[in-house]
Write a protein that holds these residues in place. Sequence first.
Motif, PDB file in Angstrom:
ATOM      1  N   ARG A 112      45.941  35.992  43.778  1.00  0.00           N
ATOM      2  CA  ARG A 112      46.011  34.718  42.803  1.00  0.00           C
ATOM      3  C   ARG A 112      45.847  33.535  43.721  1.00  0.00           C
ATOM      4  O   ARG A 112      45.940  33.284  44.764  1.00  0.00           O
ATOM      5  CB  ARG A 112      47.426  34.708  42.149  1.00  0.00           C
ATOM      6  N   LEU A 164      37.544  42.497  39.292  1.00  0.00           N
ATOM      7  CA  LEU A 164      38.165  41.036  38.851  1.00  0.00           C
ATOM      8  C   LEU A 164      38.327  41.246  37.292  1.00  0.00           C
ATOM      9  O   LEU A 164      39.461  40.859  36.923  1.00  0.00           O
ATOM     10  CB  LEU A 164      37.412  40.008  39.261  1.00  0.00           C
ATOM     11  N   ILE A 200      42.591  41.520  46.650  1.00  0.00           N
ATOM     12  CA  ILE A 200      42.847  40.851  45.268  1.00  0.00           C
ATOM     13  C   ILE A 200      43.802  39.873  45.372  1.00  0.00           C
ATOM     14  O   ILE A 200      45.122  40.260  45.428  1.00  0.00           O
ATOM     15  CB  ILE A 200      42.877  41.729  44.014  1.00  0.00           C
ATOM     16  N   ALA A 222      41.378  42.921  36.645  1.00  0.00           N
ATOM     17  CA  ALA A 222      42.807  42.288  37.134  1.00  0.00           C
ATOM     18  C   ALA A 222      43.043  41.126  36.146  1.00  0.00           C
ATOM     19  O   ALA A 222      44.247  41.141  35.668  1.00  0.00           O
ATOM     20  CB  ALA A 222      42.523  41.655  38.337  1.00  0.00           C
ATOM     21  N   ILE A 250      41.782  34.644  39.485  1.00  0.00           N
ATOM     22  CA  ILE A 250      41.849  35.786  40.379  1.00  0.00           C
ATOM     23  C   ILE A 250      40.916  35.918  41.363  1.00  0.00           C
ATOM     24  O   ILE A 250      39.742  35.637  41.032  1.00  0.00           O
ATOM     25  CB  ILE A 250      41.608  37.059  39.407  1.00  0.00           C
TER      26      ILE A 250
END
Length: 369
Positions: free
Chosen positions: A174, A299, A172, A302, A220
Amino acid sequence: MKFSFELAQPSDDPALRKLLAESPMPGRITVAFEREPNYFMGCSTMGPFWQTIIFRHTPSQEIAGVLCRAVRSHFINGKPQDLGYVGQIRIAEKYRSLWLLHRGLSFFRELHADGRTPTYLGVISAENRISRGILVERRRRNFPSAQEIARIYTLGIILRNPMKALPFDGKIERGSSETLPEIVIFLQEHGTQRQFFPVYSAADFTEGEVVRDFDIRDFIVARRDGQIIGVLGLWDQSGYKQSVVREYDRSLRLVKPFYNLGARLLGAQPLPNQREHIHSAYASFICIANDDANVFAVLLRAVYNLAAERRYAYLMLGLTTTDSLLPLARKYPHIDYHSQLYLGSWENENDGLGQKLDNRIPYIEIATL
């Protein structure tokens, strides 16, 4: 004949903002959708082409109503196609009449003659029985047809303290300027899974105003074996769009003190008072390869944590009721809001777009409405 119908000009900004502030949407929570500090800043999110129609009371020069038209490219049956949007309908209380809306839509139809698109999307709240009755159930012959395509379930996910990240057999990360081209390609390739998914370009995120105030670092991104398999974004539009509480119904007024006490104990924010903003951001650009439920869950967690860290009160997310991802989102404590998605057209209903759609699940970017 005391009204004129015309396209809004920059000088109309103060009057438009006043109209929105004084025309809240009723419901259990009556909310005014305001546009501070400038009405027109929020128009570009509807699409790169947009028009704001104003209904002007000529004797007083007051703006009696407003109606927006926009056109942008969406995926229709997997192919990019220009599609319109009609929305932001507001009429000042003292001028409300079927005749005024009739005249406004007649002017809209004159603009429609430019041939940019034959068909328009529109969304009506389930609680807005008046609009649904006028525009759908008892529409006049010269009104556009209105075919219900889907029902939208909007969640105001109640944010508390950040939660533990969910396990994931990938990575994961940015978003960044370096990975933006790859993200856009993914949105273009996998957005075709959904009916009406917007067609994005890299320029939308770097040059234009279609995603105003969205920071590409707030993408994300989920990867597996180096390949992107899912994308979600956190989009804060409070710099030009605000939801302001005007009133709670009697039941909510009674329960509000107890809710607020429990919210504080659980690390959530209390319900805003009257005239206060609802501090929220949108979960946007929801695009998951093959509708992988686990990827979406990871996701969403997150994005939830990112929003919680920034002390938003709610994470707004909208999916159609037939979307396989919706049950995962509904696991979070939330306030739900229901609406219907329509396709409207002045063309022959039997030949319209609604008759040509395949079985892809519709997706509406609620942040653009």
